[in-house]
Design a protein around this motif. Structure first.
Motif, mmCIF file in Angstrom:
data_model
loop_
_atom_site.group_PDB
_atom_site.id
_atom_site.type_symbol
_atom_site.label_atom_id
_atom_site.label_comp_id
_atom_site.label_asym_id
_atom_site.label_seq_id
_atom_site.Cartn_x
_atom_site.Cartn_y
_atom_site.Cartn_z
ATOM 1 N N ALA A 105 0.831 -1.200 0.000
ATOM 2 C CA ALA A 105 0.000 0.000 0.000
ATOM 3 C C ALA A 105 0.873 1.261 0.000
ATOM 4 O O ALA A 105 0.555 2.242 -0.685
ATOM 5 C CB ALA A 105 -0.933 -0.007 1.207
ATOM 6 N N GLU A 106 1.968 1.235 0.753
ATOM 7 C CA GLU A 106 2.884 2.375 0.778
ATOM 8 C C GLU A 106 3.521 2.598 -0.590
ATOM 9 O O GLU A 106 3.649 3.735 -1.049
ATOM 10 C CB GLU A 106 3.959 2.153 1.833
ATOM 11 N N GLN A 107 3.919 1.500 -1.246
ATOM 12 C CA GLN A 107 4.505 1.620 -2.581
ATOM 13 C C GLN A 107 3.495 2.183 -3.570
ATOM 14 O O GLN A 107 3.818 3.026 -4.406
ATOM 15 C CB GLN A 107 5.004 0.254 -3.043
ATOM 16 N N LEU A 108 2.253 1.702 -3.463
ATOM 17 C CA LEU A 108 1.212 2.196 -4.355
ATOM 18 C C LEU A 108 0.904 3.664 -4.089
ATOM 19 O O LEU A 108 0.663 4.438 -5.020
ATOM 20 C CB LEU A 108 -0.051 1.346 -4.175
ATOM 21 N N ALA A 109 0.950 4.065 -2.824
ATOM 22 C CA ALA A 109 0.713 5.463 -2.467
ATOM 23 C C ALA A 109 1.787 6.367 -3.073
ATOM 24 O O ALA A 109 1.497 7.463 -3.560
ATOM 25 C CB ALA A 109 0.682 5.615 -0.947
ATOM 26 N N ASN A 110 3.038 5.893 -3.065
ATOM 27 C CA ASN A 110 4.124 6.678 -3.659
ATOM 28 C C ASN A 110 3.976 6.778 -5.171
ATOM 29 O O ASN A 110 4.252 7.826 -5.763
ATOM 30 C CB ASN A 110 5.469 6.048 -3.303
ATOM 31 N N LYS A 111 3.523 5.691 -5.809
ATOM 32 C CA LYS A 111 3.361 5.710 -7.259
ATOM 33 C C LYS A 111 2.214 6.622 -7.698
ATOM 34 O O LYS A 111 2.323 7.360 -8.674
ATOM 35 C CB LYS A 111 3.112 4.286 -7.780
ATOM 36 N N LEU A 112 1.108 6.555 -6.959
ATOM 37 C CA LEU A 112 -0.076 7.325 -7.330
ATOM 38 C C LEU A 112 -0.107 8.700 -6.688
ATOM 39 O O LEU A 112 -0.975 9.512 -7.008
ATOM 40 C CB LEU A 112 -1.346 6.553 -6.932
ATOM 41 N N ASN A 113 0.818 8.944 -5.745
ATOM 42 C CA ASN A 113 0.864 10.210 -5.013
ATOM 43 C C ASN A 113 -0.462 10.461 -4.294
ATOM 44 O O ASN A 113 -1.012 11.560 -4.312
ATOM 45 C CB ASN A 113 1.182 11.373 -5.967
ATOM 46 N N ARG A 114 -0.977 9.397 -3.654
ATOM 47 C CA ARG A 114 -2.232 9.472 -2.909
ATOM 48 C C ARG A 114 -2.096 8.638 -1.642
ATOM 49 O O ARG A 114 -1.366 7.645 -1.642
ATOM 50 C CB ARG A 114 -3.399 8.930 -3.754
ATOM 51 N N PRO A 115 -2.769 9.016 -0.559
ATOM 52 C CA PRO A 115 -2.682 8.219 0.681
ATOM 53 C C PRO A 115 -3.424 6.899 0.536
ATOM 54 O O PRO A 115 -4.635 6.871 0.326
ATOM 55 C CB PRO A 115 -3.348 9.126 1.728
ATOM 56 N N MET A 116 -2.720 5.797 0.639
ATOM 57 C CA MET A 116 -3.322 4.470 0.488
ATOM 58 C C MET A 116 -2.953 3.626 1.702
ATOM 59 O O MET A 116 -1.840 3.726 2.221
ATOM 60 C CB MET A 116 -2.812 3.787 -0.784
ATOM 61 N N ARG A 117 -3.901 2.785 2.128
ATOM 62 C CA ARG A 117 -3.637 1.896 3.251
ATOM 63 C C ARG A 117 -4.542 0.677 3.141
ATOM 64 O O ARG A 117 -5.476 0.641 2.330
ATOM 65 C CB ARG A 117 -3.850 2.603 4.574
ATOM 66 N N VAL A 118 -4.270 -0.352 3.951
ATOM 67 C CA VAL A 118 -5.094 -1.554 3.962
ATOM 68 C C VAL A 118 -6.403 -1.225 4.682
ATOM 69 O O VAL A 118 -6.401 -0.817 5.844
ATOM 70 C CB VAL A 118 -4.374 -2.723 4.665
ATOM 71 N N LEU A 119 -7.536 -1.408 3.970
ATOM 72 C CA LEU A 119 -8.840 -1.022 4.502
ATOM 73 C C LEU A 119 -9.720 -2.209 4.871
ATOM 74 O O LEU A 119 -10.742 -2.034 5.542
ATOM 75 C CB LEU A 119 -9.599 -0.153 3.487
ATOM 76 N N GLY A 120 -9.355 -3.414 4.401
ATOM 77 C CA GLY A 120 -10.216 -4.547 4.685
ATOM 78 C C GLY A 120 -9.689 -5.824 4.068
ATOM 79 O O GLY A 120 -8.568 -5.872 3.569
ATOM 80 N N TRP A 121 -10.528 -6.860 4.108
ATOM 81 C CA TRP A 121 -10.157 -8.157 3.564
ATOM 82 C C TRP A 121 -11.356 -8.741 2.821
ATOM 83 O O TRP A 121 -12.503 -8.318 3.031
ATOM 84 C CB TRP A 121 -9.691 -9.097 4.681
ATOM 85 N N TYR A 122 -11.088 -9.673 1.935
ATOM 86 C CA TYR A 122 -12.163 -10.374 1.240
ATOM 87 C C TYR A 122 -11.851 -11.857 1.204
ATOM 88 O O TYR A 122 -10.695 -12.266 1.243
ATOM 89 C CB TYR A 122 -12.356 -9.829 -0.183
ATOM 90 N N HIS A 123 -12.877 -12.678 1.172
ATOM 91 C CA HIS A 123 -12.690 -14.110 0.980
ATOM 92 C C HIS A 123 -13.943 -14.696 0.343
ATOM 93 O O HIS A 123 -14.963 -14.007 0.188
ATOM 94 C CB HIS A 123 -12.333 -14.818 2.301
ATOM 95 N N SER A 124 -13.866 -15.947 -0.057
ATOM 96 C CA SER A 124 -14.967 -16.575 -0.788
ATOM 97 C C SER A 124 -15.693 -17.602 0.065
ATOM 98 O O SER A 124 -15.131 -18.149 1.020
ATOM 99 C CB SER A 124 -14.446 -17.239 -2.065
ATOM 100 N N HIS A 125 -16.941 -17.861 -0.297
ATOM 101 C CA HIS A 125 -17.751 -18.931 0.266
ATOM 102 C C HIS A 125 -18.238 -19.817 -0.883
ATOM 103 O O HIS A 125 -19.316 -19.586 -1.431
ATOM 104 C CB HIS A 125 -18.957 -18.362 1.024
ATOM 105 N N PRO A 126 -17.446 -20.806 -1.284
ATOM 106 C CA PRO A 126 -17.902 -21.676 -2.385
ATOM 107 C C PRO A 126 -18.998 -22.635 -1.932
ATOM 108 O O PRO A 126 -18.861 -23.306 -0.902
ATOM 109 C CB PRO A 126 -16.625 -22.424 -2.788
ATOM 110 N N HIS A 127 -20.090 -22.657 -2.684
ATOM 111 C CA HIS A 127 -21.212 -23.580 -2.455
ATOM 112 C C HIS A 127 -21.995 -23.321 -1.165
ATOM 113 O O HIS A 127 -22.813 -24.159 -0.781
ATOM 114 C CB HIS A 127 -20.741 -25.038 -2.466
ATOM 115 N N ILE A 128 -21.750 -22.201 -0.486
ATOM 116 C CA ILE A 128 -22.538 -21.891 0.704
ATOM 117 C C ILE A 128 -23.017 -20.439 0.619
ATOM 118 O O ILE A 128 -22.605 -19.692 -0.270
ATOM 119 C CB ILE A 128 -21.739 -22.104 2.009
ATOM 120 N N THR A 129 -23.867 -20.065 1.564
ATOM 121 C CA THR A 129 -24.447 -18.731 1.526
ATOM 122 C C THR A 129 -23.395 -17.654 1.742
ATOM 123 O O THR A 129 -22.286 -17.916 2.217
ATOM 124 C CB THR A 129 -25.540 -18.582 2.597
#
Length: 266
Positions: free
Chosen positions: A79-103
């Motif tokens: 995120a820090e590297q991406l912030a330097n490239k885009l010149n914008r404040p970036m940080r880890v905001l969350g997580w995602y995961h999958s639920h295969p075959h369930i709700t």
């Protein structure tokens, strides 16, 4: 103790949504996971997610996923590297995961994991993609998505749904010397590489635990089969999709150039 501060809304770019869905659809036997990166409006409690990091799974399970501290550290550095490239404040905001075959609804384990992250960041958010859920009426598979946070109820942890808006990726992001566009392409192209490395690591552990040559040959055969599956079911379709996307972009460029010439004549 979870803070009373909580998210009001999450804005997810279409490119990140596409990467997460493609990642979730790579396997229907185990859950996948990744981390979400972007900017947050602290005053309005709104997260703007514009990037993600696909995580390498050291342990594949059909009913749970975990994020190690090392992976969180790596994602923060990314995120820090991406912030330097885009010149914008970036940080880890969350997580995602999958639920295969369930709700799509988070389990007690998911809610507990989410609560743990909220103790470090009250605006941390979780996304769950339910995939390979068939609808007999439509005769097709559905992809469902939920966005949630955890809070302490009267007797146990409960989930709170957060408003989620999927928006097209801002065009200005692609004009920063192509850096954002290159990041999206890297995110897509890294997916098969990460899946292949997971398979290699998994089978290497099995080979190290056996001294029998026949068992070793058996494991090698299954590794080859798994790698072929990744190439045929993941890498090749991704290449086809990117080629179609390139054709659409070139067609759009030609249409805009034609419109520009027409306007200049008039």
């Amino acid at each position: 103790m979870i803070s009373e501060k909580y998210l009001r809304k999450v804005i997810l770019t279409a490119d990140v949504y596409a990467i997460c869905v493609q990642h979730a659809l790579t396997t229907e036997k185990q859950e996948i996971m990744g981390l979400l990166i972007g900017e947050v409006d602290e005053d309005r409690c709104i997260s703007h997610i514009s990037a993600c990091v696909i995580l390498h799974r050291s342990d594949k399970q059909p009913d749970r996923v975990e994020i190690s501290p090392e992976q969180l550290c790596t994602a923060s550095m990314h995120a820090e590297q991406l912030a330097n490239k885009l010149n914008r404040p970036m940080r880890v905001l969350g997580w995602y995961h999958s639920h295969p075959h369930i709700t799509v609804w988070p389990s007690h384990v998911d809610t507990g994991t989410q609560a743990m992250y909220q103790t470090m960041d009250p605006l941390f958010v979780g996304l769950i993609f339910s995939v390979f859920q068939s609808d007999p009426r439509l005769r097709s598979n559905q992809v469902q998505l939920t966005c949630f946070q955890a809070f302490q109820g009267t007797s146990e942890l409960e989930r709170r749904e957060v408003e989620l808006v999927i928006k097209s990726s801002p065009l200005q992001n692609y004009n920063l010397e192509g850096k954002y566009g290159l990041y999206f392409l890297c995110g897509i192209s890294n997916l098969p590489r990460i899946l292949i490395q997971e398979e290699v690591d998994c089978h290497d552990v099995k080979d190290n635990n056996t001294q029998d040559e026949l068992a070793s040959l058996h494991n090698d055969a299954f590794k080859t089969l798994a790698l072929v599956h990744i190439v045929s079911k993941v890498a090749r379709p991704l290449c086809d999709d990117l080629e179609e996307r390139l054709k659409a972009v070139n067609a759009r460029i030609k249409a805009l150039e034609s419109l520009k010439k027409h306007l200049q004549k008039n």
